[in-house]
Write a protein that holds these residues in place. Sequence first.
Motif, PDB file in Angstrom:
ATOM      1  N   ALA A 183      66.569 122.915  11.628  1.00  0.00           N
ATOM      2  CA  ALA A 183      67.023 122.128  10.513  1.00  0.00           C
ATOM      3  C   ALA A 183      67.457 120.822  10.683  1.00  0.00           C
ATOM      4  CB  ALA A 183      68.285 122.726   9.918  1.00  0.00           C
ATOM      5  N   ASP A 184      67.426 120.324  11.813  1.00  0.00           N
ATOM      6  CA  ASP A 184      67.674 118.843  12.200  1.00  0.00           C
ATOM      7  C   ASP A 184      66.642 118.373  12.939  1.00  0.00           C
ATOM      8  OD1 ASP A 184      68.924 116.553  12.996  1.00  0.00           O
ATOM      9  OD2 ASP A 184      70.279 117.371  14.244  1.00  0.00           O
ATOM     10  N   GLU A 185      65.594 117.576  12.133  1.00  0.00           N
ATOM     11  CA  GLU A 185      64.529 117.102  12.866  1.00  0.00           C
ATOM     12  C   GLU A 185      64.815 115.990  14.068  1.00  0.00           C
ATOM     13  OE1 GLU A 185      60.863 116.557  10.592  1.00  0.00           O
ATOM     14  OE2 GLU A 185      61.367 117.711   9.175  1.00  0.00           O
ATOM     15  N   SER A 186      65.990 115.468  13.864  1.00  0.00           N
ATOM     16  CA  SER A 186      66.292 114.418  14.930  1.00  0.00           C
ATOM     17  C   SER A 186      66.212 115.323  16.313  1.00  0.00           C
ATOM     18  CB  SER A 186      67.568 113.779  14.613  1.00  0.00           C
ATOM     19  OG  SER A 186      68.587 114.567  14.893  1.00  0.00           O
ATOM     20  N   THR A 187      66.403 116.366  16.630  1.00  0.00           N
ATOM     21  CA  THR A 187      66.264 117.030  17.713  1.00  0.00           C
ATOM     22  C   THR A 187      65.085 117.367  18.371  1.00  0.00           C
ATOM     23  OG1 THR A 187      66.450 119.289  16.877  1.00  0.00           O
ATOM     24  CG2 THR A 187      68.583 118.217  17.099  1.00  0.00           C
ATOM     25  N   TRP A 188      63.940 117.213  17.568  1.00  0.00           N
ATOM     26  CA  TRP A 188      62.616 117.711  17.793  1.00  0.00           C
ATOM     27  C   TRP A 188      62.123 116.989  19.168  1.00  0.00           C
ATOM     28  CZ3 TRP A 188      59.655 119.160  12.804  1.00  0.00           C
ATOM     29  CH2 TRP A 188      60.495 120.119  12.101  1.00  0.00           C
ATOM     30  N   ALA A 189      61.864 115.776  18.867  1.00  0.00           N
ATOM     31  CA  ALA A 189      61.020 114.797  19.918  1.00  0.00           C
ATOM     32  C   ALA A 189      61.453 115.203  21.148  1.00  0.00           C
ATOM     33  CB  ALA A 189      61.070 113.513  19.177  1.00  0.00           C
ATOM     34  N   GLY A 190      63.040 114.765  21.354  1.00  0.00           N
ATOM     35  CA  GLY A 190      63.500 114.874  22.707  1.00  0.00           C
ATOM     36  C   GLY A 190      63.364 116.406  23.279  1.00  0.00           C
ATOM     37  N   SER A 191      63.429 117.337  22.462  1.00  0.00           N
ATOM     38  CA  SER A 191      63.498 118.710  23.098  1.00  0.00           C
ATOM     39  C   SER A 191      61.943 118.988  23.329  1.00  0.00           C
ATOM     40  CB  SER A 191      63.819 119.990  21.852  1.00  0.00           C
ATOM     41  OG  SER A 191      63.877 120.882  22.179  1.00  0.00           O
ATOM     42  N   LEU A 195      53.620 125.109  24.019  1.00  0.00           N
ATOM     43  CA  LEU A 195      54.786 125.167  23.288  1.00  0.00           C
ATOM     44  C   LEU A 195      54.727 126.910  23.079  1.00  0.00           C
ATOM     45  CD1 LEU A 195      54.471 122.647  20.342  1.00  0.00           C
ATOM     46  CD2 LEU A 195      55.717 122.359  22.533  1.00  0.00           C
ATOM     47  N   PHE A 196      55.807 127.409  22.985  1.00  0.00           N
ATOM     48  CA  PHE A 196      55.873 128.837  22.685  1.00  0.00           C
ATOM     49  C   PHE A 196      56.561 128.987  21.444  1.00  0.00           C
ATOM     50  CE2 PHE A 196      58.050 133.012  22.455  1.00  0.00           C
ATOM     51  CZ  PHE A 196      56.918 134.045  22.688  1.00  0.00           C
ATOM     52  N   LEU A 197      56.037 129.354  20.134  1.00  0.00           N
ATOM     53  CA  LEU A 197      56.905 129.403  19.047  1.00  0.00           C
ATOM     54  C   LEU A 197      56.884 130.844  18.659  1.00  0.00           C
ATOM     55  CD1 LEU A 197      54.951 126.592  17.295  1.00  0.00           C
ATOM     56  CD2 LEU A 197      57.294 126.354  18.218  1.00  0.00           C
ATOM     57  N   LYS A 198      58.294 131.003  17.733  1.00  0.00           N
ATOM     58  CA  LYS A 198      58.589 132.109  17.141  1.00  0.00           C
ATOM     59  C   LYS A 198      58.116 132.304  15.924  1.00  0.00           C
ATOM     60  CE  LYS A 198      62.589 133.344  18.679  1.00  0.00           C
ATOM     61  NZ  LYS A 198      63.011 133.490  17.284  1.00  0.00           N
ATOM     62  N   GLY A 199      58.340 131.068  15.093  1.00  0.00           N
ATOM     63  CA  GLY A 199      58.061 130.950  13.714  1.00  0.00           C
ATOM     64  C   GLY A 199      59.338 131.033  13.033  1.00  0.00           C
ATOM     65  N   LEU A 200      59.120 131.053  11.715  1.00  0.00           N
ATOM     66  CA  LEU A 200      60.290 131.006  10.756  1.00  0.00           C
ATOM     67  C   LEU A 200      60.167 132.119   9.659  1.00  0.00           C
ATOM     68  CD1 LEU A 200      60.429 127.200  10.464  1.00  0.00           C
ATOM     69  CD2 LEU A 200      62.110 128.633  11.757  1.00  0.00           C
ATOM     70  N   ASP A 201      61.064 133.209   9.886  1.00  0.00           N
ATOM     71  CA  ASP A 201      60.665 134.341   8.840  1.00  0.00           C
ATOM     72  C   ASP A 201      61.072 134.159   7.353  1.00  0.00           C
ATOM     73  OD1 ASP A 201      59.742 135.804  10.814  1.00  0.00           O
ATOM     74  OD2 ASP A 201      61.902 136.408  11.635  1.00  0.00           O
ATOM     75  N   ASP A 242      58.227 127.137   3.359  1.00  0.00           N
ATOM     76  CA  ASP A 242      57.551 126.154   3.915  1.00  0.00           C
ATOM     77  C   ASP A 242      57.424 126.072   5.241  1.00  0.00           C
ATOM     78  OD1 ASP A 242      60.279 125.368   4.368  1.00  0.00           O
ATOM     79  OD2 ASP A 242      60.225 123.295   3.823  1.00  0.00           O
ATOM     80  N   ALA A 243      57.810 127.195   5.989  1.00  0.00           N
ATOM     81  CA  ALA A 243      57.361 127.550   7.176  1.00  0.00           C
ATOM     82  C   ALA A 243      56.501 126.929   7.778  1.00  0.00           C
ATOM     83  CB  ALA A 243      57.605 128.850   7.773  1.00  0.00           C
ATOM     84  N   ALA A 244      55.122 127.096   7.196  1.00  0.00           N
ATOM     85  CA  ALA A 244      54.204 126.530   7.748  1.00  0.00           C
ATOM     86  C   ALA A 244      53.888 124.810   8.153  1.00  0.00           C
ATOM     87  CB  ALA A 244      52.773 126.791   7.026  1.00  0.00           C
ATOM     88  N   SER A 245      54.385 124.143   6.914  1.00  0.00           N
ATOM     89  CA  SER A 245      54.588 122.737   7.069  1.00  0.00           C
ATOM     90  C   SER A 245      55.436 122.478   8.018  1.00  0.00           C
ATOM     91  CB  SER A 245      54.677 122.142   5.866  1.00  0.00           C
ATOM     92  OG  SER A 245      56.091 122.484   5.331  1.00  0.00           O
ATOM     93  N   LEU A 290      56.213 120.175  13.493  1.00  0.00           N
ATOM     94  CA  LEU A 290      56.904 120.238  15.002  1.00  0.00           C
ATOM     95  C   LEU A 290      55.805 119.940  16.174  1.00  0.00           C
ATOM     96  CD1 LEU A 290      59.265 120.849  16.972  1.00  0.00           C
ATOM     97  CD2 LEU A 290      58.243 123.278  16.825  1.00  0.00           C
ATOM     98  N   ILE A 291      54.700 120.675  15.888  1.00  0.00           N
ATOM     99  CA  ILE A 291      53.502 120.689  16.568  1.00  0.00           C
ATOM    100  C   ILE A 291      53.040 119.205  16.755  1.00  0.00           C
ATOM    101  CG2 ILE A 291      51.266 121.336  17.311  1.00  0.00           C
ATOM    102  CD1 ILE A 291      51.602 124.116  15.809  1.00  0.00           C
ATOM    103  N   ALA A 292      53.019 118.415  15.935  1.00  0.00           N
ATOM    104  CA  ALA A 292      52.776 116.887  15.847  1.00  0.00           C
ATOM    105  C   ALA A 292      53.717 116.198  16.559  1.00  0.00           C
ATOM    106  CB  ALA A 292      52.463 116.721  14.379  1.00  0.00           C
TER     107      ALA A 292
END
Length: 281
Positions: free
Chosen positions: A50-58, A65-71, A75-78, A83-85
Amino acid sequence: MKTVWVEGATGKAGKRVTAALAAAGLAVRAASRHPGVPTANVTPVPFDWADESTWAGSVAGADALFLKGLDVLDDAASVIARLIATAPRAEHVVLMSAFGVDKAPAAAPRARVEQAVRESGRNWTILRPNWLMQNFDEDDAVYARAIRDDDELYAGSGTHRAAFVDTRDVADAAVAVLTTDGHHRRGYDLTGPRSLTFAEVAETLSAASGRAIRHVDADLETHRAHFARSGRPDAWVEHMMELFAFVRADVFDGVTGDVRRLTGHAPRSLEDYARSACSCP
């Protein structure tokens, strides 16, 4: 040393994937909203969907990448595509999806997530585990609280079956696809060795725990009320009701050989899981 970013690294599957990758000698960036302390080969990093400011540093420095997805997000796909980008160095994306998603309508949220991963421009592998055994002792909202407090396994499933899989086997499969060749652009269906009714599950948990755990074959209204008492959002409750509709449609009944194919060992049985969970829960 290859670096793998693991989403949900403190959850049922994520913590075991993290431990297995670290034991295999990979560097792990263990991502969660509440990161813990560093251990051998593991660097906890803050991450919040929910906080895209955490993504790049993470994801910084991750080779995979190992992702579990969003159930429960429409808009989980977008979200996952963004995130992958954000991780330009990551050449391989491993998605932990769910059993049967490859047969779901293309517009279904999880099917769209799989498509987003396939269209990400990266090498990809999709793992589709059946129902996770660890839900019985680790997920209060699904089963664990009712088992622990009331000796009841709530599942409006009738005599329909699922081939429950141990998260340790999911972790072993993740290590295999991230450390050996031949898994790009492939999907694997991960199951236990047998398909079981929920009544049979209750019998197995009873035998392991020494308690009389009974299967509550709840009607739809009672089952929805049970999930609603968890305090989770309405969207999650409806997601669980949809999953049990799939149980009653025998979506989860199939058994595959993919755990053995990937890991070289037989999948753990429910009895194996129940013994390791001891008092369950």
